[in-house]
Each structure stands twice: as C-alpha cells, then as structure tokens.
Design an enzyme around this catalytic site. Structure first.
Site, PDB file in Angstrom:
ATOM      1  CG  LEU A 149      -1.879   1.219   1.314  1.00  0.00           C
ATOM      2  CD1 LEU A 149      -2.758   1.347   0.087  1.00  0.00           C
ATOM      3  CD2 LEU A 149      -2.717   1.130   2.581  1.00  0.00           C
ATOM      4  CG  HIS A 150       2.725   2.709  -3.094  1.00  0.00           C
ATOM      5  ND1 HIS A 150       2.384   1.415  -3.461  1.00  0.00           N
ATOM      6  CD2 HIS A 150       3.019   3.357  -4.260  1.00  0.00           C
ATOM      7  CE1 HIS A 150       2.484   1.287  -4.777  1.00  0.00           C
ATOM      8  NE2 HIS A 150       2.852   2.455  -5.285  1.00  0.00           N
ATOM      9  CG  PHE A 151      -1.783   7.162  -1.117  1.00  0.00           C
ATOM     10  CD1 PHE A 151      -3.006   7.367  -1.742  1.00  0.00           C
ATOM     11  CD2 PHE A 151      -1.752   6.414   0.058  1.00  0.00           C
ATOM     12  CE1 PHE A 151      -4.180   6.834  -1.209  1.00  0.00           C
ATOM     13  CE2 PHE A 151      -2.920   5.870   0.594  1.00  0.00           C
ATOM     14  CZ  PHE A 151      -4.132   6.078  -0.039  1.00  0.00           C
TER      15      PHE A 151
END
Length: 447
Positions: free
Chosen positions: A247-249
């Site tokens: 999970l990453h932005f």
C-alpha cells in the site's frame, strides 16, 4: 526555473542488490537489527527517524488548517521546509536513479493543455511489475519487492498523528515510542517530477495495494496539511498500473494545472445522510476519460469516507481505478479504467503498445510521461486523446459503475438534467484550478 546540480546516480542499496554496478549508500545512522537499516521488522522498530507529528484534531475540519491555507494568503512551512528540504538532501546524496530536472517537459498545444515529459530514465530503471495484471485485490507477498526492503536512507520522515494540540517536527524520534506500524514518507527513486515522494501507511503491517478508510484519510490529510496547490497525491490500484503490491500513494509538485482540474463537471448526487455532511459527487464532462469528482463535507473524514467507500466497492468488484487528490485535498478525482483489460484482450493497437506508456493516474490526469524521444517530439493532443480513449469505460459501463459507487457511498442520484443540458444550465461551471504555488521556485522544468 528549478536547477538541481546533476549528481552521479546511486541506486538504493536494497532495491537492486543484485546489480553488478550497484554502489551502496552508507546509512546515516548506526546499523541496527539485521544490520542493513531497512524498513523491515528487523530494523525499523529499533530505529530513530525524523517525525512529523500533526495535531490530534486535524481531522475535524474540512476547510481550515492551522497556520496555512490553499488560497495563497499564508506562507507554509511543512512541505516547503521539511519535505522539500529533505528531498533535496537525498538529491545531494545521489539516491535518485536519474536527475529528473534534466527531463524535457512541454505543454502540448490544444484545447486541453496536456503536459508531455520525456523520461527515459524511468523507462530504463523502473522496477517491473511482479504480479497479475487482471486482479485488483491480491494478497501481500513478502517474497516479492515491497517497501520493507527499502533502506532507511530513502526515508524523509514519519508522518503520524500527535498527542498534542499543535503540530511538531522532531529530527530524530524512536520508532517504537509512539507507533508499532509507522507511516513513512520516502523518496521515489524513479521520480516523475520535483519532490516526488511515496506515502506508505503502516509500513510494517505489510498491507497490499488496496484502499482502506484510515489510510485514505491519512493521504487526504497530507494533502490538506501541505496546503500547497502545486502538490497532488495519486493512487493506482492493481490492474491500473500500480507496480508494487504494498500500500502506497504517490505525490509530487507541478506548478501548472492538470488538464482534468480544468474540466467541466455535472453534479450527480446528494447525500442521504445529514445535509451538513454535504459531500457532493459530480461526473466529468467533455474529458477523454470518464470519471467522478468528490468535494465538500463538513469534516475531512466525511469526504474521505465517501471516496474510500467508493474505492472499496470498485476493488471488491475487481474494477481497476486511479485516484487524484487535488486542491489541497478539497477535490478528489476517481477514474475507473479498462486499459489493461483491453491490452490483455488484444484490443489496443500496436502503435499505442509500442509507446510503452502505461496510463496511470498522472497520465489520465493529463501529465503524459513518455519514454521515447520519438513520442515526445511527435506529442500532440490527438495522440494523447487516442491513448486516453482506450482508458475510459464505455458510457454504458460507466453508468453501471456509477450505480455501484453511489450505493457504496450512501448517496443518491439527483433528478436527471438531460443529456442536452449545457454546463451552465446544470449549474456546474469549470472549477478554477488552484495552482498558485507558494514555493519560491517553479516545480516544472520547461525546455
């Protein structure tokens, strides 16, 4: 005009450990845990990292951030002095795979104002995808690359909710003192633009690339607290060109408006809940990719919950999507897309495939990251529209997806205004893009 001294590229010591010409960057802190100073459970819990602790009540208001704003009336300190200062430190240390300020960029003539960038370094050195491209939800796989394998020298700071009524920055803080699964802000070693970073929520929880309510709220809050109109966050789901299933932005600075920010919209929903919660969903008009725009809400959490619920519905139904967080978190664009599906079915032309452009959130929003000199020299609005036409859902499929989103978000569609009604009659004129940067230098290099 930005100028950053060109430095020799030094690849991250744990992103390409098998490279023959890999030169290791020595960590700035004493080796702990396994001795590699990575972001894994072996090292991170016994490490000290810079910490930005935002005030505990920051989630309460949707419109006000103490000491800053997105309208240019107040100077900012957070991203300008902390994020950018530390990002440039990593530049001087040679941690990036190439000098992004040497990438040529231009505005493509036409009605939309698409932005084209020639980024050959990202094409040659970016990590390849290591998972299925037809499934939005896939389990985390520790055997594949993930951010726990990144060296701590790539970390700019932790980003956590503090315990006091004021935001604070600590140059060094024990990780285990206040968070068992810290939120990390790190450099993107294959940057697209100036200040390109990754927000990695709860890195030690090893969350796969899927939206959840708390992580999305964290990303939205980062955009709000930054209070810098040229700073946007983006999210790519799996099957919509995310390349790492952790999970990453992403986020970076761009001093000109994204074309999608200038697009007309038409309001399609009202809330079923209390009127003061006030989240409004619109759809894009006359933009090459069909999408949704979310704004409003009396609290940041109201807006975040509606968008997160919409994203969760899409991922549970295996519908790939991309998200752009703009206007300091006040507007969020959601794009369901089908390019990878068409690609797998052989429905994308060889001409488009030869460009090797994967239309993720930045390209869909109008920032075309091109990998070949020929494509950059020949860049035109016609070519950009041809690519984006393959990304967009059909009108029929879009209406189906709209129903899923509205139901998941607890919203109901307004009475139809009719396809023949123009924008002024429907009450949704183009939203003026907020791009008056507070930075002392522009965040795009034009050649």
């Amino acid at each position: 005009m930005l100028t950053i001294k060109r430095l020799p590229t030094v690849v991250s010591n744990y992103q390409e450990g098998d490279s023959e010409d890999n030169t290791l960057v020595q960590p700035q802190t004493l080796s702990v845990g396994c001795g590699r100073n990575c972001l894994g459970k072996c090292c991170l819990p016994v490490s000290k990292l810079p910490l930005y602790a935002f005030k505990k009540d920051e989630y309460e208001s949707a419109d006000k951030v103490s000491g800053s704003s997105c309208d240019g009336r107040h100077p900012i300190a957070f991203l300008n002095s902390v994020l950018l200062g530390k990002w440039e430190e990593r530049t001087r240390q040679g941690l990036f795979r190439y000098d992004v300020t040497q990438c040529e960029t231009k505005i493509i003539p036409g009605n939309y104002g698409f932005i084209a960038q020639l980024n050959q370094g990202r094409h040659l050195k970016k990590r390849p995808t290591e998972f299925q491209v037809d499934q939005v939800l896939q389990p985390f796989d520790d055997n594949k690359f993930n951010f726990t394998k990144v060296g701590q020298e790539e970390v700019l700071f932790r980003f956590e909710q503090g315990k006091s009524n004021r935001s604070s920055f600590y140059s060094s803080s024990p990780v285990n003192a206040d968070s068992n699964a810290p939120n990390i802000v790190a450099i993107n070693v294959s940057p697209i633009e100036y200040g390109h970073v990754l927000l990695i929520p709860r890195v030690l929880d090893c969350l796969p690339q899927r939206i959840d309510h708390e992580s999305f709220l964290l990303a939205l809050h980062m955009a709000k607290l930054a209070s810098e109109p040229s700073f946007r966050l983006g999210y790519n789901s799996l099957a919509a060109f995310a390349t790492i299933n952790h999970l990453h932005f992403q986020a970076y600075y761009l001093s000109v408006p994204f074309p999608v920010e200038k697009a007309h919209t038409q309001r399609i929903t009202i809330g079923k809940e209390l009127p003061e919660k006030g989240v409004v969903v619109s759809q894009l008009l006359n933009y090459p990719v069909r999408g949704f725009v979310f704004e409003g809400g009396s609290k940041l959490r109201n807006l975040s919950n509606v968008v997160a619920s919409s994203c969760i519905s899409l991922q549970n139904k295996n519908i790939p999507f991309n998200v752009l967080i703009a206007d300091c978190g006040k507007r969020i664009f959601l794009f369901p897309q089908c390019y990878a599906q068409k690609q797998a079915l052989g429905e994308v032309s060889d001409e488009l495939l030869d460009t090797q452009v994967n239309p993720a959130v930045w390209e869909i929003s109008g920032h075309m990251v091109l990998k070949r000199r020929k494509d950059y020299d020949d860049a035109s609005e016609k070519n950009a529209l041809r690519l984006l036409a393959e990304v967009s859902l059909s009108e029929e499929r879009f209406e189906e997806v709209k129903a899923h989103i509205l139901d998941a978000a607890g919203l109901q569609e307004t009475e139809s205004v009719g396809n023949g009604m123009n924008v002024e009659e429907s009450g949704q004129k183009p939203h003026p893009p907020c791009v008056g940067s507070h930075l002392t230098q522009d965040c795009m290099v034009l050649h």
